[in-house]
Design a protein around this motif. Sequence first.
Motif, PDB file in Angstrom:
ATOM      1  N   GLY A 165      12.399   7.856 -15.769  1.00  0.00           N
ATOM      2  CA  GLY A 165      13.194   7.754 -14.559  1.00  0.00           C
ATOM      3  C   GLY A 165      12.814   6.487 -13.819  1.00  0.00           C
ATOM      4  N   ALA A 166      13.671   6.048 -12.902  1.00  0.00           N
ATOM      5  CA  ALA A 166      13.377   4.838 -12.136  1.00  0.00           C
ATOM      6  C   ALA A 166      13.866   4.994 -10.706  1.00  0.00           C
ATOM      7  CB  ALA A 166      14.027   3.612 -12.784  1.00  0.00           C
ATOM      8  N   ALA A 167      13.054   4.524  -9.782  1.00  0.00           N
ATOM      9  CA  ALA A 167      13.428   4.494  -8.369  1.00  0.00           C
ATOM     10  C   ALA A 167      13.332   3.062  -7.883  1.00  0.00           C
ATOM     11  CB  ALA A 167      12.510   5.399  -7.542  1.00  0.00           C
ATOM     12  N   GLY A 168      14.325   2.647  -7.110  1.00  0.00           N
ATOM     13  CA  GLY A 168      14.346   1.283  -6.605  1.00  0.00           C
ATOM     14  C   GLY A 168      14.520   1.244  -5.107  1.00  0.00           C
ATOM     15  N   PHE A 169      13.785   0.347  -4.485  1.00  0.00           N
ATOM     16  CA  PHE A 169      13.785   0.192  -3.036  1.00  0.00           C
ATOM     17  C   PHE A 169      14.367  -1.175  -2.690  1.00  0.00           C
ATOM     18  CE2 PHE A 169      10.367   2.751  -4.605  1.00  0.00           C
ATOM     19  CZ  PHE A 169      10.354   3.878  -3.795  1.00  0.00           C
ATOM     20  N   CYS A 170      15.409  -1.211  -1.869  1.00  0.00           N
ATOM     21  CA  CYS A 170      16.027  -2.469  -1.442  1.00  0.00           C
ATOM     22  C   CYS A 170      16.404  -3.302  -2.682  1.00  0.00           C
ATOM     23  CB  CYS A 170      15.088  -3.209  -0.492  1.00  0.00           C
ATOM     24  SG  CYS A 170      15.772  -4.712   0.230  1.00  0.00           S
ATOM     25  N   TRP A 171      15.750  -4.437  -2.900  1.00  0.00           N
ATOM     26  CA  TRP A 171      15.984  -5.289  -4.079  1.00  0.00           C
ATOM     27  C   TRP A 171      15.940  -4.464  -5.364  1.00  0.00           C
ATOM     28  CZ3 TRP A 171      13.286  -6.542  -8.479  1.00  0.00           C
ATOM     29  CH2 TRP A 171      13.590  -7.747  -9.132  1.00  0.00           C
ATOM     30  N   GLY A 172      14.963  -3.587  -5.449  1.00  0.00           N
ATOM     31  CA  GLY A 172      14.797  -2.784  -6.655  1.00  0.00           C
ATOM     32  C   GLY A 172      15.937  -1.817  -6.897  1.00  0.00           C
ATOM     33  N   PRO A 185       0.800  -1.236   0.000  1.00  0.00           N
ATOM     34  CA  PRO A 185       0.000   0.000   0.000  1.00  0.00           C
ATOM     35  C   PRO A 185       0.827   1.277   0.000  1.00  0.00           C
ATOM     36  CG  PRO A 185      -0.949  -1.596   1.512  1.00  0.00           C
ATOM     37  CD  PRO A 185       0.370  -2.164   1.067  1.00  0.00           C
ATOM     38  N   ASN A 186       1.899   1.326   0.784  1.00  0.00           N
ATOM     39  CA  ASN A 186       2.707   2.556   0.814  1.00  0.00           C
ATOM     40  C   ASN A 186       3.371   2.826  -0.525  1.00  0.00           C
ATOM     41  OD1 ASN A 186       2.059   3.087   3.461  1.00  0.00           O
ATOM     42  ND2 ASN A 186       4.022   2.422   4.312  1.00  0.00           N
ATOM     43  N   LEU A 187       3.736   1.762  -1.234  1.00  0.00           N
ATOM     44  CA  LEU A 187       4.356   1.930  -2.544  1.00  0.00           C
ATOM     45  C   LEU A 187       3.343   2.471  -3.550  1.00  0.00           C
ATOM     46  CD1 LEU A 187       6.867   1.533  -4.336  1.00  0.00           C
ATOM     47  CD2 LEU A 187       6.067  -0.809  -4.780  1.00  0.00           C
ATOM     48  N   ARG A 188       2.133   1.963  -3.513  1.00  0.00           N
ATOM     49  CA  ARG A 188       1.115   2.444  -4.444  1.00  0.00           C
ATOM     50  C   ARG A 188       0.673   3.867  -4.091  1.00  0.00           C
ATOM     51  NH1 ARG A 188      -2.523  -2.509  -6.757  1.00  0.00           N
ATOM     52  NH2 ARG A 188      -0.763  -3.845  -7.302  1.00  0.00           N
ATOM     53  N   LYS A 189       0.655   4.150  -2.801  1.00  0.00           N
ATOM     54  CA  LYS A 189       0.358   5.522  -2.374  1.00  0.00           C
ATOM     55  C   LYS A 189       1.412   6.481  -2.919  1.00  0.00           C
ATOM     56  CE  LYS A 189      -0.093   8.280   1.863  1.00  0.00           C
ATOM     57  NZ  LYS A 189      -0.027   8.223   3.353  1.00  0.00           N
ATOM     58  N   LEU A 190       2.672   6.066  -2.861  1.00  0.00           N
ATOM     59  CA  LEU A 190       3.755   6.883  -3.400  1.00  0.00           C
ATOM     60  C   LEU A 190       3.615   7.038  -4.916  1.00  0.00           C
ATOM     61  CD1 LEU A 190       6.416   8.405  -3.181  1.00  0.00           C
ATOM     62  CD2 LEU A 190       7.611   6.196  -3.208  1.00  0.00           C
ATOM     63  N   ALA A 191       3.227   5.966  -5.591  1.00  0.00           N
ATOM     64  CA  ALA A 191       3.038   6.027  -7.042  1.00  0.00           C
ATOM     65  C   ALA A 191       2.003   7.092  -7.404  1.00  0.00           C
ATOM     66  CB  ALA A 191       2.615   4.663  -7.575  1.00  0.00           C
ATOM     67  N   ARG A 192       0.926   7.129  -6.661  1.00  0.00           N
ATOM     68  CA  ARG A 192      -0.113   8.122  -6.942  1.00  0.00           C
ATOM     69  C   ARG A 192       0.383   9.537  -6.672  1.00  0.00           C
ATOM     70  NH1 ARG A 192      -2.978   3.890  -4.608  1.00  0.00           N
ATOM     71  NH2 ARG A 192      -3.177   4.908  -2.580  1.00  0.00           N
ATOM     72  N   VAL A 201      16.858   6.416  11.017  1.00  0.00           N
ATOM     73  CA  VAL A 201      15.927   5.540  10.299  1.00  0.00           C
ATOM     74  C   VAL A 201      16.652   4.256   9.920  1.00  0.00           C
ATOM     75  CG1 VAL A 201      14.549   7.451   9.390  1.00  0.00           C
ATOM     76  CG2 VAL A 201      16.440   6.546   8.032  1.00  0.00           C
ATOM     77  N   ALA A 202      15.879   3.207   9.671  1.00  0.00           N
ATOM     78  CA  ALA A 202      16.441   1.897   9.345  1.00  0.00           C
ATOM     79  C   ALA A 202      16.089   1.500   7.919  1.00  0.00           C
ATOM     80  CB  ALA A 202      15.932   0.843  10.321  1.00  0.00           C
ATOM     81  N   HIS A 203      16.800   0.498   7.434  1.00  0.00           N
ATOM     82  CA  HIS A 203      16.557  -0.054   6.095  1.00  0.00           C
ATOM     83  C   HIS A 203      15.059  -0.292   5.893  1.00  0.00           C
ATOM     84  CE1 HIS A 203      17.600  -2.447   2.510  1.00  0.00           C
ATOM     85  NE2 HIS A 203      16.590  -3.215   2.876  1.00  0.00           N
ATOM     86  N   GLY A 204      14.546   0.201   4.776  1.00  0.00           N
ATOM     87  CA  GLY A 204      13.134   0.022   4.453  1.00  0.00           C
ATOM     88  C   GLY A 204      12.258   1.193   4.832  1.00  0.00           C
ATOM     89  N   TRP A 205      12.856   2.231   5.440  1.00  0.00           N
ATOM     90  CA  TRP A 205      12.039   3.310   5.997  1.00  0.00           C
ATOM     91  C   TRP A 205      11.199   4.042   4.958  1.00  0.00           C
ATOM     92  CZ3 TRP A 205      16.305   5.181   3.616  1.00  0.00           C
ATOM     93  CH2 TRP A 205      16.259   6.486   3.116  1.00  0.00           C
ATOM     94  N   ALA A 206      11.608   4.055   3.700  1.00  0.00           N
ATOM     95  CA  ALA A 206      10.917   4.872   2.698  1.00  0.00           C
ATOM     96  C   ALA A 206       9.593   4.273   2.232  1.00  0.00           C
ATOM     97  CB  ALA A 206      11.823   5.103   1.492  1.00  0.00           C
ATOM     98  N   VAL A 207       9.421   2.959   2.393  1.00  0.00           N
ATOM     99  CA  VAL A 207       8.160   2.339   1.954  1.00  0.00           C
ATOM    100  C   VAL A 207       7.521   1.436   3.004  1.00  0.00           C
ATOM    101  CG1 VAL A 207       8.474   2.416  -0.544  1.00  0.00           C
ATOM    102  CG2 VAL A 207       9.522   0.570   0.748  1.00  0.00           C
ATOM    103  N   ARG A 208       8.270   1.073   4.040  1.00  0.00           N
ATOM    104  CA  ARG A 208       7.696   0.164   5.040  1.00  0.00           C
ATOM    105  C   ARG A 208       7.500   0.862   6.382  1.00  0.00           C
ATOM    106  NH1 ARG A 208      11.475  -3.762   2.924  1.00  0.00           N
ATOM    107  NH2 ARG A 208      12.481  -4.049   4.956  1.00  0.00           N
ATOM    108  N   TYR A 209       7.139   2.113   6.321  1.00  0.00           N
ATOM    109  CA  TYR A 209       6.910   2.895   7.536  1.00  0.00           C
ATOM    110  C   TYR A 209       5.473   2.729   8.022  1.00  0.00           C
ATOM    111  CZ  TYR A 209       4.749   6.108   4.197  1.00  0.00           C
ATOM    112  OH  TYR A 209       3.953   6.649   3.223  1.00  0.00           O
ATOM    113  N   ASP A 210       5.269   2.992   9.290  1.00  0.00           N
ATOM    114  CA  ASP A 210       3.941   2.971   9.896  1.00  0.00           C
ATOM    115  C   ASP A 210       3.310   4.340   9.672  1.00  0.00           C
ATOM    116  OD1 ASP A 210       1.693   2.933  11.503  1.00  0.00           O
ATOM    117  OD2 ASP A 210       2.720   2.219  13.302  1.00  0.00           O
ATOM    118  N   VAL A 211       2.223   4.383   8.960  1.00  0.00           N
ATOM    119  CA  VAL A 211       1.592   5.664   8.644  1.00  0.00           C
ATOM    120  C   VAL A 211       1.103   6.382   9.895  1.00  0.00           C
ATOM    121  CG1 VAL A 211       0.924   4.973   6.310  1.00  0.00           C
ATOM    122  CG2 VAL A 211      -0.633   4.528   8.228  1.00  0.00           C
TER     123      VAL A 211
END
Length: 256
Positions: A121-128, A54-61, A203-213
Amino acid sequence: MSGPQCCSNPPIIKTSCGSDSAEKFGGLTVYVTGSPNSKRAILLISDVFGYGAPNLRKLARRVATSGFYVVVPDFFYGDAFVYDNNRPLAVWLKDHGTDKGFEDAKSVIDALIRQGFSAIGAAGFCWGGKVVTELAKSEFIQAAVLLHPSFISVDDIEGVKSPIAVLGAEIDNYSPPELVKEFEEILNAKPEVDSYVKIFPKVAHGWAVRYDVDDEAAAKSAEEAHNDMLQWFAKHVKKHVLAAAEFDGFGKASSI
């Protein structure tokens, strides 16, 4: 390298999250949002938890509201990582290597180009992040952003040719601050490649998309990273489209 930090705070996956449609690009199912009439496209490449977060799709929008057509592919073909003991991450990665992700990403980009998009353009998170780095090494994109990236070496950064921003975390076993600073030194020695490097404190690894809203501080740090990403794309992806418009019919640049 793979371990628990990569899999901390797994999202609750909702493949139907958002009102925009799922389509096919380059043989992959993708989540898309934004105007298909835009000449500018952004590829968001997920972490191991996949394109339904959900956070990734929210960012996409949010990215789409800045005038971009945003594509979030399912690089795992419906087999995103599930955090349990029956299939450790190291085993899952054997089936979903970043080399295959790179090939799939090229197919998606080719499909976008054939549809008339002139700047990507492209943005990648962790694996990406590794996939986006490979795209930046091969100049398949006009701008790259890495957010808490994994599996990236100094040699990878030395090979980067596209403008690149690296957004790292203070607490990160995959790209620790010491390594991110090495990346910065290498990029600073490459004046032909525009770059931006930033380490986010506390902040820790994953903070940009796996945060608690519901965590105000976590959401604020993520938003800061998202703003940096958008500024980078505005600088390089939008600029590329404007520059292309300056060329006349004889292939020469007009005066700006």
